[in-house]
Scaffold this motif. Structure first.
Motif, mmCIF file in Angstrom:
data_model
loop_
_atom_site.group_PDB
_atom_site.id
_atom_site.type_symbol
_atom_site.label_atom_id
_atom_site.label_comp_id
_atom_site.label_asym_id
_atom_site.label_seq_id
_atom_site.Cartn_x
_atom_site.Cartn_y
_atom_site.Cartn_z
ATOM 1 N N TYR A 163 23.826 18.869 -42.710
ATOM 2 C CA TYR A 163 23.033 20.154 -41.979
ATOM 3 C C TYR A 163 23.226 21.413 -42.976
ATOM 4 O O TYR A 163 22.548 22.318 -43.567
ATOM 5 C CB TYR A 163 23.169 20.375 -40.700
ATOM 6 N N SER A 193 20.964 23.406 -45.446
ATOM 7 C CA SER A 193 20.871 24.814 -45.150
ATOM 8 C C SER A 193 21.071 25.747 -46.354
ATOM 9 O O SER A 193 21.004 26.722 -46.402
ATOM 10 C CB SER A 193 21.366 25.392 -43.936
ATOM 11 N N ASP A 228 20.880 27.638 -39.011
ATOM 12 C CA ASP A 228 19.437 27.652 -39.042
ATOM 13 C C ASP A 228 18.892 29.170 -39.384
ATOM 14 O O ASP A 228 17.792 29.554 -39.966
ATOM 15 C CB ASP A 228 18.554 27.348 -37.608
ATOM 16 N N GLU A 281 26.861 14.875 -39.453
ATOM 17 C CA GLU A 281 25.672 15.511 -39.075
ATOM 18 C C GLU A 281 25.577 16.873 -39.655
ATOM 19 O O GLU A 281 24.822 17.404 -40.137
ATOM 20 C CB GLU A 281 25.609 15.440 -37.453
ATOM 21 N N LEU A 282 26.846 17.591 -39.209
ATOM 22 C CA LEU A 282 26.984 18.850 -39.648
ATOM 23 C C LEU A 282 27.087 19.351 -40.905
ATOM 24 O O LEU A 282 26.307 20.054 -41.456
ATOM 25 C CB LEU A 282 28.151 19.632 -38.807
ATOM 26 N N CYS A 327 26.734 25.478 -34.306
ATOM 27 C CA CYS A 327 26.824 25.507 -35.669
ATOM 28 C C CYS A 327 25.517 25.634 -36.432
ATOM 29 O O CYS A 327 25.071 26.125 -37.318
ATOM 30 C CB CYS A 327 27.747 24.618 -36.243
ATOM 31 N N LYS A 328 24.744 24.663 -35.804
ATOM 32 C CA LYS A 328 23.155 24.287 -36.266
ATOM 33 C C LYS A 328 22.333 25.543 -36.159
ATOM 34 O O LYS A 328 21.859 26.052 -37.121
ATOM 35 C CB LYS A 328 22.741 23.129 -35.790
ATOM 36 N N CYS A 334 24.118 21.101 -24.933
ATOM 37 C CA CYS A 334 23.750 22.202 -25.692
ATOM 38 C C CYS A 334 23.114 23.227 -24.959
ATOM 39 O O CYS A 334 23.590 24.472 -24.857
ATOM 40 C CB CYS A 334 22.868 21.880 -27.009
ATOM 41 N N GLN A 394 29.449 12.985 -35.791
ATOM 42 C CA GLN A 394 28.947 14.569 -35.458
ATOM 43 C C GLN A 394 29.210 15.335 -36.570
ATOM 44 O O GLN A 394 28.684 16.243 -37.158
ATOM 45 C CB GLN A 394 29.436 15.034 -34.249
ATOM 46 N N VAL A 408 28.301 20.987 -32.496
ATOM 47 C CA VAL A 408 27.158 20.918 -33.291
ATOM 48 C C VAL A 408 26.034 21.715 -33.056
ATOM 49 O O VAL A 408 25.336 22.181 -34.000
ATOM 50 C CB VAL A 408 26.717 19.425 -33.031
ATOM 51 N N CYS A 409 25.573 21.867 -31.937
ATOM 52 C CA CYS A 409 24.155 22.762 -31.501
ATOM 53 C C CYS A 409 24.352 24.198 -32.035
ATOM 54 O O CYS A 409 23.677 24.734 -32.640
ATOM 55 C CB CYS A 409 23.686 22.541 -30.176
#
Length: 361
Positions: A112, A116, A88, A108-109, A83-84, A357, A105, A80-81
């Motif tokens: 995101y 994005s 970003d 969440e992705l 990929c974010k 993360c 999760q 998750v972290c």
């Protein structure tokens, strides 16, 4: 038009994926950078695969303007972290399975990626295997009649893989190999949701699963049954039984290159083999097909694949969540998303996602 890849992590599957990428048209795919937490490992990887740039942190790769799409193959709890971080910085993402530790999760992705405006896909290579594509065509056209049952076994001794025994590293066998069994059922019953799931298995004192047997019941008396284990070797074959025939997926079913008529033993489909020496996993050349899908989608401006859609990821992870619930496997990532009644056998410490993360990065 060429897309430029960045490889995030230097593990065994990342090496096989990069080797498979290099069998594709160099005018369409190029690996321009690789990153690991250990700069020396990244440098060795770059030398092995002739990658021009290497980094000792994932953040450096994320900020590289030459990288357009990233293949994320870090440990499961960090997906998750990482990929974010890539999103970003405007990177499209092919995330190794499982995309998240649970359905929440994954949601969440996906949210995101929408925010994005970048492409995101879970790297379930079986979906793009030409053998699975052919199987899906046969099922959807009812060439073998109506599917009534799907069955598979997946067993490989993996006690020496340290992370599989460690809950804090996302250990356990359901998310590692059980996911392939669930995907087979998803293909056989083409995205239909099971009405009932029955699962039982073996857990360690750490609270991670090393084997399980699962029955999934569908409407009209149809079913799927599978057993998977990290303790013993199994046949590793699969079959799809329909009213007018039985199709066998030869071992290893999750990356098979042969479909066979089970009654006549006649080969009805064979994937053309691409020589790929010194790989870590069987039939790794088949990884090239998911890479081709990523490029096609990006070239068309799509944010997701229609073959391995976001809904497909969510549906499979919902089933995986239920299997783990019945087995009693609870990760730290589940604590904030599951009902208190689903935290039995957890043995979990209260480590938040941000802490995990930071350790992964």
């Amino acid at each position: 038009m060429k897309i430029k890849w960045g490889i995030v992590s230097c593990g065994r599957i990342a090496k096989d994926f990069t080797a498979a990428l290099q069998t594709l048209d160099k005018k369409e795919h190029e690996v321009v950078a690789v990153a690991a937490r250990d700069l020396k490992k990244a440098e060795a990887f770059a030398q092995e695969f002739d990658v021009p740039k290497f980094y000792g942190s994932y953040e450096e790769l994320a900020k590289d303007p030459d990288v357009e799409v990233t293949y994320v193959a870090t440990i499961n709890p960090s997906h998750v972290c990482v990929c974010k971080m890539m999103m970003d910085n405007g990177k499209s993402v092919l995330c190794e399975k499982p995309m998240g530790m649970n359905r929440k999760q994954c949601e969440e992705l996906i949210a995101y990626a929408k925010k994005s405006n970048v492409f995101l896909m879970e790297a379930m290579w079986a979906r793009f295997n030409p053998a699975y594509v052919e199987l899906r065509k046969m099922i959807c056209s009812e060439k073998i009649g109506k599917v009534k049952h799907a069955n598979c076994t997946f067993g490989i001794p993996m006690q020496d893989v340290e992370r599989l025994g460690m809950k804090k590293l996302g250990g356990g066998i359901t998310l590692d190999i059980g996911i392939y069994c669930v995907h087979l059922a998803s293909v056989a019953f083409w995205r239909e949701k099971p009405e009932k799931i029955i699962a039982s298995g073996y857990l360690t004192d750490e609270g991670v699963d090393w084997s399980a047997s699962v029955i999934m019941e569908y409407s009209g008396g149809r079913s799927a049954a599978f057993t998977y284990s990290g303790l013993i070797s199994m046949a590793n074959e699969a079959s799809v039984t329909a009213t007018e025939g039985v199709i066998k997926l030869r071992t290893p079913f999750w990356c098979t290159d042969v479909l066979e008529d089970m009654e006549s033993n006649e080969v009805i489909f064979k994937v053309p083999i691409v020589e790929l020496p010194n790989t870590n996993f069987m039939n790794s050349y088949i990884l090239r097909f998911e890479a081709e899908e990523v490029r096609k989608c990006i070239m068309k401006g799509k944010l997701q694949s229609s073959t391995m859609s976001w809904d497909d990821t969510l549906a499979v992870h919902e089933i995986l969540d239920e299997i783990r619930h019945q087995l009693g496997v609870v990760y730290d990532e589940d604590i904030s998303t599951m009902n208190p009644s689903r935290t039995r056998k957890s043995g979990s410490s209260d480590i938040n996602q941000e802490s995990k993360c930071s350790k992964a990065l």
